[in-house]
Design an enzyme around this catalytic site. Sequence first.
Site, PDB file in Angstrom:
ATOM      1  N   GLY A 183       0.817  -1.216   0.000  1.00 56.24           N
ATOM      2  CA  GLY A 183       0.000   0.000   0.000  1.00 56.24           C
ATOM      3  C   GLY A 183       0.844   1.256   0.000  1.00 56.24           C
ATOM      4  CB  ILE A 186       5.039   2.317  -6.672  1.00 50.38           C
ATOM      5  CG1 ILE A 186       6.157   3.365  -6.771  1.00 50.38           C
ATOM      6  CG2 ILE A 186       4.965   1.488  -7.968  1.00 50.38           C
ATOM      7  CD1 ILE A 186       7.547   2.818  -7.014  1.00 50.38           C
ATOM      8  NE  ARG A 274      12.539   1.973  -7.925  1.00 55.34           N
ATOM      9  CZ  ARG A 274      12.421   1.293  -9.076  1.00 55.34           C
ATOM     10  NH1 ARG A 274      11.334   0.599  -9.330  1.00 55.34           N
ATOM     11  NH2 ARG A 274      13.397   1.318  -9.976  1.00 55.34           N
ATOM     12  CG  ASP A 314      16.108   6.030  -6.704  1.00 54.45           C
ATOM     13  OD1 ASP A 314      15.874   7.194  -6.322  1.00 54.45           O
ATOM     14  OD2 ASP A 314      15.265   5.334  -7.320  1.00 54.45           O
ATOM     15  CG  HIS A 446     -11.008  34.421  -4.741  1.00 53.31           C
ATOM     16  ND1 HIS A 446     -11.237  33.427  -3.814  1.00 53.31           N
ATOM     17  CD2 HIS A 446     -12.218  34.774  -5.249  1.00 53.31           C
ATOM     18  CE1 HIS A 446     -12.548  33.185  -3.766  1.00 53.31           C
ATOM     19  NE2 HIS A 446     -13.158  33.989  -4.637  1.00 53.31           N
TER      20      HIS A 446
END
Length: 492
Positions: A183, A186, A274, A314, A446
């Site tokens: 969950g 990804i 990962r 990563d 706005h």
Amino acid sequence: MPPQVTQLAIIGGGPGGYAAAFLAADLGMQVTLIDQEPNPGGVCLYRGCIPSKALLHVAKVLEDARQATNWGVTFAEPTIDVGKLRTWKEAVVRKLTGGLGDLCKRRGVTFKQGRATFVDATTLSVQTTQGEAPRLTCTHAIVATGSHPTTLPHLTLDSPRLLDSTSALAIPDIPRTLLVIGGGYIGLEMGSVYAALGTEVSVVEMTSGLLPGVDRDLVNLLSARLKQSMAAIMLNTTVVAMHEEPNGIRVTFEGSEVQKPQQLFDKVLIAVGRRPNAQGLGLENTSVELTPGGFIMVDAQRRTTAPTIYAIGDVAGEPMLAHKASHEGRVAVRAIAGHKVAFEPHAIPAVVFTDPEIAWCGLTETQAKQEGRTIEVARFPWGASGRATTLDRNDGVTKLILDPSTSRILGVGIAGSGAGELIAEGVLAVEMAALASDLALSIHPHPTLSETLMEAAEVFFGQSTHVYRPQRRRSDAPRVGLASLDGLEESG
Ligand SMILES: Cc1cc2nc3c(=O)[nH]c(=O)nc-3n(C[C@H](O)[C@H](O)[C@H](O)COP(=O)(O)OP(=O)(O)OC[C@H]3O[C@@H](n4cnc5c(N)ncnc54)[C@H](O)[C@@H]3O)c2cc1C
């Protein structure tokens, strides 16, 4: 073959590697960028951020069309041409990766398609489809090899019915049923795509909530909507076995809340995280060391334990996000160029591109609690936002996490349609050490959802225009906050 010489060799052409290559070339360095794909882009462009967001855009259009019935506009049930959908997504990827290839040429970056490994700290071997290319000698190297999906060894099946994020993004077909294991973001993004395309999607998560680690008030808004679009969300539940049958994969679940211990799914997507690509790079031929978690160990300049080798993205640690990789890449290049730099962000934004989107940056409530920090939280519910009402999307909240003694904004969390765009203002506020009064007194256009940031800051002072809480007027308000707010209003 005599070795080729380059000043800077970058292994991996993802958002870390190509951003580093481009800056290095702009600074006048002679750069060679090596990647296995025909063009730069990495996971992000080929099988991550970009294709998933292209498909999520389609999912949003489908959901909006379905919701339009509430506004008196009814469309016919859409027909989905999967081949055309795939072609469009692939065209998006081709356009962007081709563009990066073109930018390499224009900047004079040498792009080599192949797989690089270290022979020693300053020599690379590059394997191409035609065999080994001439070795490359470099003064500096940056490792930007990214990450790959985690597999679950006890749940491995050699079956086209078993998907990871890459094969799920390929949209081979639209299955009738899909189980998403995990969950995290990804799994939820891919699950949302398939659910919008008409698949009955079930999500199984072993912990007690979706998006573990993310503030619950944000996640609850998403969970409420996902409960309507998904067939089932199974929490506190673990998948213990999977077996392929002629009609699907039979999955066995365990956990206190399990109602049907075995279920059959057309397809199963494993999205459980990962792992860094730090193996098979010849790092053992250098003095580069890894962390216990398998990431390449780096310092504040992203320098590894080998003085001429840097690592980014990563492969160099969490959070595994494209924009973090790019920023690190630029820090590493500047460090190599001799500039005084460090990777010290206060706010790395994270966005979950579900519907509603969830976005946060800086300090979260969860983290503040874990660290025992005293904070104040100012929330603006989107039920009070004019723009959210015009969109029929009052299911949102914008919150600021503040230092109560100074009113400094330490973090921002947003759940709601378009949260991913809105969080950029939060990043600026946190990085600029903005006070609540800075946001409250900046005039926001706005009607826009950006006003929710301004009004959340007003809530901090107990006086938001569209949230009436007379008892909330801060008698104990930090003087710095109220003084600057009142003072600025008078002078303004
Ligand atoms: C489905 C999915 C959705 C995602 N969505 C988002 C999102 O919305 N936002 C976000 O910020 N992040 C997202 N991510 C994460 C994001 O893709 C990564 O954080 C990001 O790509 C990391 O960049 P990187 O430069 O470190 O490496 P990568 O993008 O992983 O690129 C590394 C490259 O190095 C190449 N390589 C590896 N080893 C070698 C070698 N030895 N020689 C030559 N080349 C090599 C690989 O082929 C690859 O092309 C998503 C990821 C997935 C899987």
